[in-house]
Design a protein around this motif. Structure first.
Motif, PDB file in Angstrom:
ATOM      1  N   LEU A  10      31.761 -13.885  -6.572  1.00  0.00           N
ATOM      2  CA  LEU A  10      32.682 -14.705  -5.777  1.00  0.00           C
ATOM      3  C   LEU A  10      34.013 -13.989  -5.578  1.00  0.00           C
ATOM      4  N   ARG A  11      34.541 -13.469  -6.685  1.00  0.00           N
ATOM      5  CA  ARG A  11      35.846 -12.803  -6.615  1.00  0.00           C
ATOM      6  C   ARG A  11      35.828 -11.628  -5.647  1.00  0.00           C
ATOM      7  N   SER A  12      34.818 -10.763  -5.790  1.00  0.00           N
ATOM      8  CA  SER A  12      34.838  -9.563  -4.948  1.00  0.00           C
ATOM      9  C   SER A  12      34.603  -9.931  -3.483  1.00  0.00           C
ATOM     10  N   SER A  13      33.837 -11.002  -3.240  1.00  0.00           N
ATOM     11  CA  SER A  13      33.569 -11.351  -1.847  1.00  0.00           C
ATOM     12  C   SER A  13      34.778 -11.994  -1.188  1.00  0.00           C
ATOM     13  N   CYS A  14      35.708 -12.492  -1.990  1.00  0.00           N
ATOM     14  CA  CYS A  14      36.865 -13.182  -1.412  1.00  0.00           C
ATOM     15  C   CYS A  14      38.118 -12.327  -1.363  1.00  0.00           C
ATOM     16  N   SER A  15      38.001 -11.035  -1.654  1.00  0.00           N
ATOM     17  CA  SER A  15      39.215 -10.217  -1.702  1.00  0.00           C
ATOM     18  C   SER A  15      39.897 -10.142  -0.330  1.00  0.00           C
ATOM     19  N   GLY A  16      39.104 -10.053   0.744  1.00  0.00           N
ATOM     20  CA  GLY A  16      39.689  -9.999   2.091  1.00  0.00           C
ATOM     21  C   GLY A  16      40.421 -11.283   2.436  1.00  0.00           C
ATOM     22  N   LEU A  17      39.818 -12.395   2.059  1.00  0.00           N
ATOM     23  CA  LEU A  17      40.418 -13.705   2.304  1.00  0.00           C
ATOM     24  C   LEU A  17      41.751 -13.830   1.562  1.00  0.00           C
ATOM     25  N   MET A  18      41.744 -13.406   0.303  1.00  0.00           N
ATOM     26  CA  MET A  18      42.968 -13.516  -0.501  1.00  0.00           C
ATOM     27  C   MET A  18      44.088 -12.641   0.080  1.00  0.00           C
ATOM     28  N   GLU A  19      43.703 -11.467   0.583  1.00  0.00           N
ATOM     29  CA  GLU A  19      44.678 -10.589   1.229  1.00  0.00           C
ATOM     30  C   GLU A  19      45.318 -11.301   2.424  1.00  0.00           C
ATOM     31  N   PHE A  20      44.457 -11.964   3.217  1.00  0.00           N
ATOM     32  CA  PHE A  20      44.980 -12.681   4.384  1.00  0.00           C
ATOM     33  C   PHE A  20      45.933 -13.788   3.946  1.00  0.00           C
ATOM     34  N   LEU A  21      45.506 -14.607   2.977  1.00  0.00           N
ATOM     35  CA  LEU A  21      46.342 -15.723   2.530  1.00  0.00           C
ATOM     36  C   LEU A  21      47.678 -15.211   1.998  1.00  0.00           C
ATOM     37  N   ASP A  22      47.613 -14.075   1.294  1.00  0.00           N
ATOM     38  CA  ASP A  22      48.820 -13.465   0.756  1.00  0.00           C
ATOM     39  C   ASP A  22      49.751 -13.051   1.901  1.00  0.00           C
ATOM     40  N   SER A  23      49.173 -12.396   2.921  1.00  0.00           N
ATOM     41  CA  SER A  23      49.994 -11.920   4.042  1.00  0.00           C
ATOM     42  C   SER A  23      50.584 -13.092   4.827  1.00  0.00           C
ATOM     43  N   ALA A  24      49.896 -14.241   4.772  1.00  0.00           N
ATOM     44  CA  ALA A  24      50.395 -15.418   5.489  1.00  0.00           C
ATOM     45  C   ALA A  24      51.375 -16.229   4.630  1.00  0.00           C
ATOM     46  N   GLY A  25      51.613 -15.762   3.409  1.00  0.00           N
ATOM     47  CA  GLY A  25      52.534 -16.467   2.518  1.00  0.00           C
ATOM     48  C   GLY A  25      51.930 -17.716   1.897  1.00  0.00           C
ATOM     49  N   LEU A  26      50.583 -17.765   1.871  1.00  0.00           N
ATOM     50  CA  LEU A  26      49.914 -18.962   1.338  1.00  0.00           C
ATOM     51  C   LEU A  26      49.362 -18.741  -0.070  1.00  0.00           C
ATOM     52  N   LEU A  27      49.697 -17.583  -0.646  1.00  0.00           N
ATOM     53  CA  LEU A  27      49.223 -17.338  -2.011  1.00  0.00           C
ATOM     54  C   LEU A  27      50.401 -17.517  -2.971  1.00  0.00           C
ATOM     55  N   THR A  28      50.712 -18.765  -3.234  1.00  0.00           N
ATOM     56  CA  THR A  28      51.851 -19.065  -4.096  1.00  0.00           C
ATOM     57  C   THR A  28      51.393 -19.165  -5.551  1.00  0.00           C
ATOM     58  N   LYS A  29      52.351 -19.256  -6.460  1.00  0.00           N
ATOM     59  CA  LYS A  29      52.023 -19.356  -7.883  1.00  0.00           C
ATOM     60  C   LYS A  29      51.108 -20.545  -8.160  1.00  0.00           C
ATOM     61  N   ALA A  30      51.489 -21.697  -7.592  1.00  0.00           N
ATOM     62  CA  ALA A  30      50.721 -22.919  -7.844  1.00  0.00           C
ATOM     63  C   ALA A  30      49.313 -22.814  -7.252  1.00  0.00           C
ATOM     64  N   SER A  31      49.190 -22.218  -6.072  1.00  0.00           N
ATOM     65  CA  SER A  31      47.871 -22.127  -5.440  1.00  0.00           C
ATOM     66  C   SER A  31      46.979 -21.132  -6.171  1.00  0.00           C
ATOM     67  N   MET A  32      47.591 -20.080  -6.732  1.00  0.00           N
ATOM     68  CA  MET A  32      46.816 -19.075  -7.482  1.00  0.00           C
ATOM     69  C   MET A  32      46.009 -19.727  -8.604  1.00  0.00           C
ATOM     70  N   ARG A  33      46.622 -20.715  -9.256  1.00  0.00           N
ATOM     71  CA  ARG A  33      45.927 -21.375 -10.373  1.00  0.00           C
ATOM     72  C   ARG A  33      44.633 -22.025  -9.905  1.00  0.00           C
ATOM     73  N   TRP A  34      44.644 -22.624  -8.696  1.00  0.00           N
ATOM     74  CA  TRP A  34      43.430 -23.263  -8.170  1.00  0.00           C
ATOM     75  C   TRP A  34      42.405 -22.215  -7.744  1.00  0.00           C
ATOM     76  N   TYR A  35      42.901 -21.099  -7.172  1.00  0.00           N
ATOM     77  CA  TYR A  35      41.959 -20.042  -6.788  1.00  0.00           C
ATOM     78  C   TYR A  35      41.311 -19.426  -8.031  1.00  0.00           C
ATOM     79  N   GLN A  36      42.101 -19.330  -9.103  1.00  0.00           N
ATOM     80  CA  GLN A  36      41.528 -18.819 -10.349  1.00  0.00           C
ATOM     81  C   GLN A  36      40.482 -19.771 -10.898  1.00  0.00           C
ATOM     82  N   ARG A  37      40.798 -21.039 -10.842  1.00  0.00           N
ATOM     83  CA  ARG A  37      39.870 -22.063 -11.312  1.00  0.00           C
ATOM     84  C   ARG A  37      38.560 -22.033 -10.533  1.00  0.00           C
TER      85      ARG A  37
END
Ligand SMILES: [Fe+2]
Ligand SMILES: [Fe+2]
Length: 305
Positions: free
Chosen positions: A274-301
């Motif tokens: 799951l993690r490796s398949s979502c690396s592109g998605l996470m990059e996009f969310l990060d570039s869009a400013g949607l990878l915040t501290k609080a959201s990271m916890r849910w993505y980790q979960r």
């Protein structure tokens, strides 16, 4: 004198956004599928095939998997594939309603408006295709747990703008990576490979649109709203991913549900897939400013990061 309300961007479509929608419409005209005629619905299910690439099974790599007979392993991946398809239907229904609401009473001459209706029509065909596919895999109706169903009901009724499109993107990306593997895999039953192929081709356009809309709607958005929506999207992602495989698949594959759930929950192999398949998605969310501290916890979960 005409007044231009810049917050109502759909009433003032910009050239770049129109060009993207135009290209998507052209591409859809050139390459789209009718699952009713494209998928082999007639040939009876051949149980010598898997329903999904075994490496994507929630139990692959566990000691339980090693103890299972090849027949049980194939039955499990077939039930898991049916469950993923059923979760796909659930999300596609949420998505269709959000897009329909978003374009309510907007300019029908705008290519983005016409694209949105094209996307809804795609999703409608996909859901029927997934429903027939799951039935052919001899699976019962797999629906998400009550909490996910009710949160989905709330989300589809209220989510707007970047939250709606980013959540759409997350669901489509997570499904996309699995389906790309399954459509190429000769161990997977041919009609499921066709279904996945159709979905991958048509969804690549949806993902392009979702990325465009997410970026577009985030323009000029303040910190608080961005933080809030980032969190909402990550919670949606958690419920989508954790609803993919219904716990009932194990009993339907003749397994002990308790043991299967325990080993699936601790399955590091599946988490890393799951993690490796979502690396592109996470990059996009990060570039869009949607990878915040609080959201990271849910993505980790959700084991997406
Ligand atoms: Fe779809
Ligand atoms: Fe889609």
């Amino acid at each position: 004198m005409t007044s231009v309300d810049t917050t109502q961007h759909a009433d003032t479509p910009d050239a770049g956004r129109q060009a993207v929608a135009r290209r998507l419409l052209d591409s859809s005209e050139t390459l789209s599928y009718d699952p009713v005629t494209e998928v082999d619905w007639e040939t009876p299910l051949d149980t010598s095939y898997h329903g999904a690439s075994p490496e994507w099974s929630t139990l692959y790599g566990t000691s339980y998997w090693a103890e299972m007979t090849p027949e049980q392993q194939r039955e499990l991946t077939r039930q898991e594939a049916a469950s993923v398809a059923s979760t796909g239907i659930w999300f596609e229904m949420i998505l269709q309603q959000m897009v329909l609401r978003d374009f309510y009473a907007k300019d029908p001459t705008d290519p983005a408006f016409q694209w949105a209706l094209t996307e809804i029509a795609d999703e409608c065909r996909h859901s029927i295709m997934f429903a027939r596919g799951a039935a052919k895999l001899r699976a019962p109706a797999y629906r998400p747990r009550r909490l996910a169903v009710e949160l989905g009901r709330f989300f589809k009724t209220t989510a707007t703008g970047e939250a709606a499109y980013a959540a759409i993107l997350v669901a489509e990306e997570v499904l996309d990576v699995m389906q790309r593997d399954w459509m190429r895999d000769e161990r997977v039953v041919p009609f499921v490979r066709t279904i996945n192929n159709i979905h991958v081709v048509e969804e690549s356009r949806h993902m392009k649109f979702a990325r465009e809309e997410t970026r577009e709607r985030l323009k000029g958005v303040g910190r608080l709203r961005r933080q809030y929506n980032a969190l909402v999207v990550s919670i949606a992602a958690y419920f989508i991913v954790s609803s993919m495989v219904n716990p009932r698949v194990y009993a339907n594959a003749g397994l002990d549900t308790k043991r299967a759930l325990r080993e699936a929950k601790a399955n590091e192999h599946h988490k890393s897939m799951l993690r490796s398949s979502c690396s592109g998605l996470m990059e996009f969310l990060d570039s869009a400013g949607l990878l915040t501290k609080a959201s990271m916890r849910w993505y980790q979960r959700a084991n997406l990061i």
